[in-house]
Write a protein that holds these residues in place. Structure first.
Motif, PDB file in Angstrom:
ATOM      1  N   MET A 134       0.846  -1.191   0.000  1.00 23.49           N
ATOM      2  CA  MET A 134       0.000   0.000   0.000  1.00 23.49           C
ATOM      3  C   MET A 134       0.878   1.235   0.000  1.00 23.49           C
ATOM      4  O   MET A 134       1.800   1.342   0.806  1.00 23.49           O
ATOM      5  CB  MET A 134      -0.905   0.048   1.234  1.00 23.49           C
ATOM      6  N   GLY A 135       0.618   2.135  -0.931  1.00 24.76           N
ATOM      7  CA  GLY A 135       1.361   3.390  -0.985  1.00 24.76           C
ATOM      8  C   GLY A 135       0.414   4.567  -0.842  1.00 24.76           C
ATOM      9  O   GLY A 135      -0.725   4.514  -1.306  1.00 24.76           O
ATOM     10  N   LEU A 136       0.855   5.613  -0.182  1.00 20.30           N
ATOM     11  CA  LEU A 136       0.059   6.824  -0.045  1.00 20.30           C
ATOM     12  C   LEU A 136       0.760   7.953  -0.790  1.00 20.30           C
ATOM     13  O   LEU A 136       1.980   8.093  -0.721  1.00 20.30           O
ATOM     14  CB  LEU A 136      -0.103   7.203   1.433  1.00 20.30           C
ATOM     15  N   ALA A 137      -0.013   8.762  -1.504  1.00 20.47           N
ATOM     16  CA  ALA A 137       0.572   9.848  -2.286  1.00 20.47           C
ATOM     17  C   ALA A 137      -0.298  11.091  -2.184  1.00 20.47           C
ATOM     18  O   ALA A 137      -1.479  11.021  -1.823  1.00 20.47           O
ATOM     19  CB  ALA A 137       0.716   9.427  -3.748  1.00 20.47           C
ATOM     20  N   ILE A 138       0.295  12.215  -2.509  1.00 23.88           N
ATOM     21  CA  ILE A 138      -0.416  13.493  -2.509  1.00 23.88           C
ATOM     22  C   ILE A 138      -0.559  13.956  -3.958  1.00 23.88           C
ATOM     23  O   ILE A 138       0.439  14.085  -4.674  1.00 23.88           O
ATOM     24  CB  ILE A 138       0.367  14.549  -1.694  1.00 23.88           C
ATOM     25  N   THR A 139      -1.771  14.194  -4.402  1.00 25.77           N
ATOM     26  CA  THR A 139      -2.006  14.577  -5.795  1.00 25.77           C
ATOM     27  C   THR A 139      -1.619  16.033  -6.031  1.00 25.77           C
ATOM     28  O   THR A 139      -1.552  16.851  -5.109  1.00 25.77           O
ATOM     29  CB  THR A 139      -3.487  14.399  -6.170  1.00 25.77           C
ATOM     30  N   LYS A 140      -1.406  16.354  -7.297  1.00 21.96           N
ATOM     31  CA  LYS A 140      -1.079  17.729  -7.674  1.00 21.96           C
ATOM     32  C   LYS A 140      -2.235  18.683  -7.370  1.00 21.96           C
ATOM     33  O   LYS A 140      -2.031  19.874  -7.174  1.00 21.96           O
ATOM     34  CB  LYS A 140      -0.737  17.793  -9.159  1.00 21.96           C
ATOM     35  N   THR A 141      -3.458  18.146  -7.350  1.00 21.96           N
ATOM     36  CA  THR A 141      -4.637  18.993  -7.137  1.00 21.96           C
ATOM     37  C   THR A 141      -5.046  19.073  -5.670  1.00 21.96           C
ATOM     38  O   THR A 141      -6.065  19.678  -5.350  1.00 21.96           O
ATOM     39  CB  THR A 141      -5.823  18.444  -7.956  1.00 21.96           C
ATOM     40  N   ALA A 151       0.610  15.706   3.892  1.00 25.64           N
ATOM     41  CA  ALA A 151       1.924  15.129   4.185  1.00 25.64           C
ATOM     42  C   ALA A 151       2.076  14.850   5.678  1.00 25.64           C
ATOM     43  O   ALA A 151       2.650  13.832   6.083  1.00 25.64           O
ATOM     44  CB  ALA A 151       3.027  16.075   3.712  1.00 25.64           C
ATOM     45  N   THR A 152       1.538  15.747   6.495  1.00 25.36           N
ATOM     46  CA  THR A 152       1.597  15.548   7.946  1.00 25.36           C
ATOM     47  C   THR A 152       0.825  14.288   8.352  1.00 25.36           C
ATOM     48  O   THR A 152       1.269  13.506   9.196  1.00 25.36           O
ATOM     49  CB  THR A 152       1.011  16.773   8.673  1.00 25.36           C
ATOM     50  N   LEU A 153      -0.341  14.081   7.726  1.00 24.67           N
ATOM     51  CA  LEU A 153      -1.145  12.901   8.030  1.00 24.67           C
ATOM     52  C   LEU A 153      -0.429  11.621   7.607  1.00 24.67           C
ATOM     53  O   LEU A 153      -0.372  10.643   8.364  1.00 24.67           O
ATOM     54  CB  LEU A 153      -2.505  12.988   7.337  1.00 24.67           C
ATOM     55  N   ILE A 154       0.135  11.626   6.397  1.00 20.25           N
ATOM     56  CA  ILE A 154       0.852  10.445   5.921  1.00 20.25           C
ATOM     57  C   ILE A 154       2.037  10.131   6.830  1.00 20.25           C
ATOM     58  O   ILE A 154       2.287   8.977   7.189  1.00 20.25           O
ATOM     59  CB  ILE A 154       1.318  10.644   4.466  1.00 20.25           C
ATOM     60  N   ASN A 155       2.765  11.166   7.199  1.00 21.48           N
ATOM     61  CA  ASN A 155       3.904  10.977   8.087  1.00 21.48           C
ATOM     62  C   ASN A 155       3.467  10.410   9.437  1.00 21.48           C
ATOM     63  O   ASN A 155       4.123   9.530  10.003  1.00 21.48           O
ATOM     64  CB  ASN A 155       4.644  12.302   8.291  1.00 21.48           C
ATOM     65  N   PHE A 156       2.334  10.898   9.935  1.00 22.95           N
ATOM     66  CA  PHE A 156       1.802  10.389  11.200  1.00 22.95           C
ATOM     67  C   PHE A 156       1.470   8.902  11.099  1.00 22.95           C
ATOM     68  O   PHE A 156       1.817   8.111  11.978  1.00 22.95           O
ATOM     69  CB  PHE A 156       0.545  11.181  11.584  1.00 22.95           C
ATOM     70  N   LEU A 157       0.809   8.520  10.019  1.00 23.12           N
ATOM     71  CA  LEU A 157       0.366   7.138   9.862  1.00 23.12           C
ATOM     72  C   LEU A 157       1.529   6.163   9.681  1.00 23.12           C
ATOM     73  O   LEU A 157       1.485   5.043  10.185  1.00 23.12           O
ATOM     74  CB  LEU A 157      -0.580   7.025   8.665  1.00 23.12           C
ATOM     75  N   LEU A 158       2.546   6.588   8.962  1.00 23.52           N
ATOM     76  CA  LEU A 158       3.594   5.653   8.561  1.00 23.52           C
ATOM     77  C   LEU A 158       4.892   5.774   9.351  1.00 23.52           C
ATOM     78  O   LEU A 158       5.657   4.803   9.425  1.00 23.52           O
ATOM     79  CB  LEU A 158       3.898   5.827   7.067  1.00 23.52           C
TER      80      LEU A 158
END
Length: 240
Positions: free
Chosen positions: A118-125, A133-140
């Motif tokens: 599973m990968g998490l990414a931030i879209t251009k939009t 990014a803060t949420l992804i960093n928190f989760l992983l």
């Protein structure tokens, strides 16, 4: 399809395709050989034929099949992150017998590849990329999030996240065991087009068309290899 590629990589020692240029590294004859290997497993009753499987289970996944649940299948070829899912699906009589097996040596090389579960990414939009990014960093990566995520989506690639998950006892032993065996064995790379939807989609994908044709119409690898190559060419592979 994944088992066929595993077999070919084990025998010939080369990636299915170049991970940078998506150039296929196998000839039509070699791929036909791989398809015939899968057919030989079906003909030898090592794996169930697709008509038999579909007739009994429809399009349900293998861990939902009657044969798996009741212990009539000796084993499964699956992603390491699915180990507990397959154990949990067994009935009470067969659950205690579940074990993580060893990787199969089909040739002189350790074929097969690993991939991100599973990968998490931030879209251009994205309207709030910093917050995302803060949420992804928190989760992983952070202790509070990673200790909850554990190994639910596979073994964390983040060293900090893995340490936090292990400290919290949130890493499932079966998944960790399976992941360890995979990572110590596989030596090939996954190219970015292998899982294109036009190839892998259930019911409509080229991979299913190829193996449905083999099983339902008793065709050989030579009969269907062009279907596979044409489908790969259509999604962007360089087929030489």
């Amino acid at each position: 399809m994944i088992l066929m590629v595993f077999y070919l990589e084990s025998k010939y020692g080369k990636d299915w395709a170049d991970p940078t240029t998506s150039t296929l590294n196998y000839t039509a004859d070699e791929i036909a050989e791989g398809i015939d290997f899968i057919k030989s497993l079906v003909d030898g009753h090592v794996i169930m034929s697709l008509p038999t499987y579909y007739g009994s289970n429809g399009d349900n996944a293998a861990h939902q099949s009657t044969e798996w649940i009741t212990g009539k299948l000796a084993g499964c070829f699956e992603w390491d992150s699915s180990a507990t899912k397959y154990q949990d699906a067994l009935d009470e009589e067969n659950k205690p017998g579940f074990t993580v097996g060893e990787e199969i040596k089909f040739g002189d090389y350790n074929g097969g590849f690993s991939k991100v579960s599973m990968g998490l990414a931030i879209t251009k939009t994205c309207e709030h990329p910093a917050e995302a990014a803060t949420l992804i960093n928190f989760l992983l990566n952070e202790e509070a999030g990673a200790s909850i995520m554990g190994s639910e989506c596979g073994i964390p690639a983040s060293k900090a996240g893995l340490a936090a998950a292990q400290a919290a006892g949130a890493v499932k032993e079966l998944v960790a065991e399976a992941n360890g065996k995979v990572m110590a064995f596989v030596s090939n790379k996954l190219d970015p087009l292998f899982e294109s939807n036009d190839l892998k989609a259930n019911g409509t994908g080229v991979y299913q068309e190829v193996f449905d044709t083999v099983d339902y119409d008793n065709k050989s690898g030579a009969d269907v290899v062009d279907i596979l190559l044409d489908g790969m060419d259509a999604v962007g592979y360089t087929v030489e």
